[in-house]
Design a protein around this motif. Structure first.
Motif, mmCIF file in Angstrom:
data_model
loop_
_atom_site.group_PDB
_atom_site.id
_atom_site.type_symbol
_atom_site.label_atom_id
_atom_site.label_comp_id
_atom_site.label_asym_id
_atom_site.label_seq_id
_atom_site.Cartn_x
_atom_site.Cartn_y
_atom_site.Cartn_z
ATOM 1 N N GLU A 128 0.822 -1.200 0.000
ATOM 2 C CA GLU A 128 0.000 0.000 0.000
ATOM 3 C C GLU A 128 0.864 1.262 0.000
ATOM 4 O OE1 GLU A 128 0.936 -1.300 4.102
ATOM 5 O OE2 GLU A 128 0.029 -2.297 2.350
ATOM 6 N N ASN A 129 0.257 2.346 -0.519
ATOM 7 C CA ASN A 129 0.883 3.672 -0.560
ATOM 8 C C ASN A 129 2.169 3.694 -1.389
ATOM 9 O OD1 ASN A 129 -1.140 4.723 1.203
ATOM 10 N ND2 ASN A 129 -0.023 3.904 2.962
ATOM 11 N N ASP A 130 2.210 2.850 -2.415
ATOM 12 C CA ASP A 130 3.361 2.798 -3.330
ATOM 13 C C ASP A 130 4.665 2.442 -2.629
ATOM 14 O OD1 ASP A 130 1.922 3.454 -5.673
ATOM 15 O OD2 ASP A 130 1.981 5.583 -5.136
ATOM 16 N N ARG A 131 4.557 1.758 -1.486
ATOM 17 C CA ARG A 131 5.739 1.301 -0.778
ATOM 18 C C ARG A 131 6.096 -0.113 -1.235
ATOM 19 N NH1 ARG A 131 7.618 4.150 3.270
ATOM 20 N NH2 ARG A 131 8.484 2.332 4.334
ATOM 21 N N TRP A 132 7.240 -0.628 -0.726
ATOM 22 C CA TRP A 132 7.745 -1.925 -1.143
ATOM 23 C C TRP A 132 8.145 -2.784 0.054
ATOM 24 C CZ3 TRP A 132 7.684 -3.528 -6.179
ATOM 25 C CH2 TRP A 132 7.310 -2.530 -7.106
ATOM 26 N N ARG A 133 7.709 -4.022 -0.002
ATOM 27 C CA ARG A 133 8.134 -4.997 1.004
ATOM 28 C C ARG A 133 9.297 -5.790 0.404
ATOM 29 N NH1 ARG A 133 3.737 -7.675 1.536
ATOM 30 N NH2 ARG A 133 4.297 -9.422 0.163
#
Length: 448
Positions: A128-133
Motif C-alpha cells: 500500500e501507498n506505493d511502498r515496497w516490502r
C-alpha cells in the motif's frame, strides 16, 4: 552501519520509513546510492557478493569478465561526469583498473557504509501507498528478514544470465561446450580446435584469442557485421564518432562507411559476409584485430550453426567443422529474480526511458541500456533523474502526477537515431546523444 546489526535481535529494521532500497553495488548501484544520498535520502544497498564492482569484479560468481577484458569505449566517453578516470591511464582501461576506479569512487563519496555485502534480495513486492516490502537473507543461506521501503532502485545488471540458444543435436556432441560466461582465460583454448559462436564484441574477442592460442579457430555468425577499429585518424573511434553527432544520420553513415572502406576494406574478400544493415543499426562491434587474423588465416569465418553431430558441427552453408571446444558467445538476457514477472510488464520490460516502471511510480531500473558509447555517464544522469523524481514527488505530488501521467504512453519509445534491429540483443539499444537529451529534458521538467 555494520552487517551484524541487520541480523541482530536488538535493532528494529522492519520499517525503513522514507529510505530507498538499491539492489546491486556495481556501477549502476553505486551511482544510485551516491546520487540518492546527495539528494538527502537514506539508502540501503544490498549486494549478494562480498565486494563492489558488479560485472567488473572478476572474482564475482556472476561476472562475465575474462582476463584480457578491456573497455571498448574510451575514457572520456565512459567515466562518471563528476569523477573522471585518471589522465595517465590508457585510452581503453583494463577491467582491473575499472574495479580500482569503482573502489575509489565508493571511498570518495562514502558509499560503503550504506552497502550490505553478502546479502541477497529474495523478493521485492509492491504494498500500500506505493511502498515496497523487501525480503533479504545472507547470500549463502540463513534467516530472511522483511523490510519496508519508500522506493526500490533495481541495479542488478543485465550481463550475468547466459542466453543459450537451442541448437539441434548439441546434447549428442562429444566435445566440450561452454558459454562465454565461463570463459576466464585464454589457457583453455591452448592447442585446441575451437569454434566460437556469436558475432558480438565478446565473440570477436574470444575468436581473436583463439587465433593466437588454438590450433585452429572457426567463428560462426548469423549475419555480416561492421567491424569498427578502436582507433581512427589516430584517435579513439568513439571520440571521432562523437564529434560528428551534429551531422544528419545519413551523412554520418555515409562517412563511417567511407572510413571503413579506406581502413578495413571490403570484408567479403576475407570470407566475411556483407552486412545486411547500415552502420549504427546494430550494437557496434569494436575490434581492430578480427579482420587481421581472418586475413592471416588464423580465423575461419563460417555461417550460422545448423546442427551438432557427435563429433562435427554443420553450418547453414553446408560446411562442417570438427572442434574440440565450442564457446557460445551468445550474450545475456536480463533477469529480475526478485520481482514478480508482472511487475515490469512485458518482455522486454515495459519501461519509460528504460528506467521508470509506469505502473509503479516508486520502482526504477538503473543501467538497463546499451549505448553507442560508455554506459556510466548515462547511469549517472539516470540516477540523478530518479533522485529528483522522488524529491519532487515528496514536495509537490500534484506536479509529479502531471509528469507521470504521460509515462505509460512513452514506455515503448526507442531512443535511437537509426532504425535499430528489433532482435532481443538490441532491446535496450540507445543513441547516447538522443537518450541524454531526453533525460536532460526530464531533469528540466523535474526542476522547473
Amino acid at each position: 552501519m555494520a552487517n551484524g546489526g541487520l541480523w541482530g535481535q536488538t535493532v528494529a529494521v522492519d520499517d525503513r520509513g522514507a529510505a530507498v532500497c538499491v539492489i546491486g553495488a556495481g556501477s549502476s548501484g553505486l551511482a544510485a546510492v551516491k546520487n540518492l544520498l546527495e539528494h538527502g535520502f537514506a539508502v540501503d544497498c544490498y549486494d549478494r557478493e562480498t565486494g563492489i564492482g558488479g560485472a567488473w569484479n572478476i572474482r564475482h560468481e556472476r561476472s562475465p569478465v575474462y582476463a584480457s577484458t578491456h573497455l571498448i569505449s574510451s575514457k572520456p566517453m565512459t567515466q562518471f561526469p563528476d569523477f573522471p578516470l585518471p589522465d595517465h591511464w590508457p585510452d581503453y582501461p583494463h577491467h582491473s583498473q575499472l574495479l580500482a576506479y569503482f573502489e575509489r569512487y565508493a571511498d570518495h563519496f562514502g558509499l560503503r557504509e550504506h552497502i550490505w555485502f553478502g546479502t541477497e534480495v529474495v523478493s521485492a513486492d509492491p504494498i500500500e501507498n506505493d511502498r515496497w516490502r523487501v525480503r533479504v537473507r545472507p547470500a549463502h543461506g540463513g534467516a530472511e528478514r522483511e523490510l519496508s521501503y519508500a522506493a526500490v532502485v533495481v541495479a542488478n545488471g543485465h550481463n550475468w544470465h547466459p542466453r543459450t540458444p537451442a541448437l539441434p543435436g548439441i546434447e549428442d556432441f562429444r566435445g566440450t561446450v561452454i558459454h562465454s560466461s565461463s570463459y576466464k582465460d585464454a589457457a583453455v583454448l591452448r592447442g585446441k580446435k575451437v569454434l566460437v559462436v556469436g558475432g558480438g564484441n565478446t565473440g570477436c574477442d574470444i575468436a581473436v584469442e583463439a587465433a593466437q592460442q588454438a590450433s585452429s579457430c572457426w567463428h560462426s555468425t548469423r549475419r555480416g557485421y561492421w567491424y569498427a577499429p578502436k582507433y581512427v585518424f589516430g584517435r579513439p573511434a568513439d571520440q571521432v564518432n562523437d564529434s560528428t553527432q551534429w551531422l544528419p544520420l545519413r551523412l554520418r553513415q555515409w562517412a563511417f562507411h567511407r572510413v571503413l572502406r579506406l581502413t578495413v576494406g571490403d570484408l567479403t574478400r576475407f570470407g566475411l559476409r556483407k552486412p545486411d544493415h547500415k552502420v549504427y543499426e546494430t550494437h557496434p562491434i569494436v575490434n581492430s584485430q578480427l579482420v587481421y587474423y581472418v586475413g592471416h588465416g588464423a580465423i575461419t569465418p563460417v555461417t550460422d550453426v545448423k546442427r551438432f553431430n557427435a563429433r562435427t558441427v554443420e553450418f547453414e552453408d553446408g560446411t562442417e567443422a570438427e572442434p574440440d571446444l565450442v564457446v557460445l558467445a551468445t550474450g545475456y538476457a536480463p533477469r529480475f529474480e526478485f520481482l514478480d514477472p508482472g511487475v515490469l510488464g512485458a518482455n522486454p520490460p515495459h519501461l519509460w526511458l528504460h528506467m521508470f516502471a509506469p505502473r509503479h511510480p516508486t520502482l526504477f531500473v538503473a543501467g538497463l541500456v546499451q549505448p553507442d558509447s560508455g554506459q556510466f555517464p548515462l547511469v549517472h544522469w539516470q540516477t540523478q533523474a530518479i533522485a529528483r523524481w522522488l524529491t519532487l514527488r515528496a514536495a509537490n505530488p500534484e506536479r509529479a502526477a502531471e509528469i507521470w501521467a504521460g509515462a505509460a504512453d512513452r514506455a515503448e519509445w526507442r531512443w535511437t537515431k537509426a532504425k535499430v534491429s528489433a532482435t532481443e540483443r538490441h532491446w535496450f539499444e540507445v543513441s547516447h546523444v538522443t537518450y541524454l537529451k531526453a533525460v536532460e529534458s526530464l531533469l528540466k521538467e523535474l526542476s522547473a
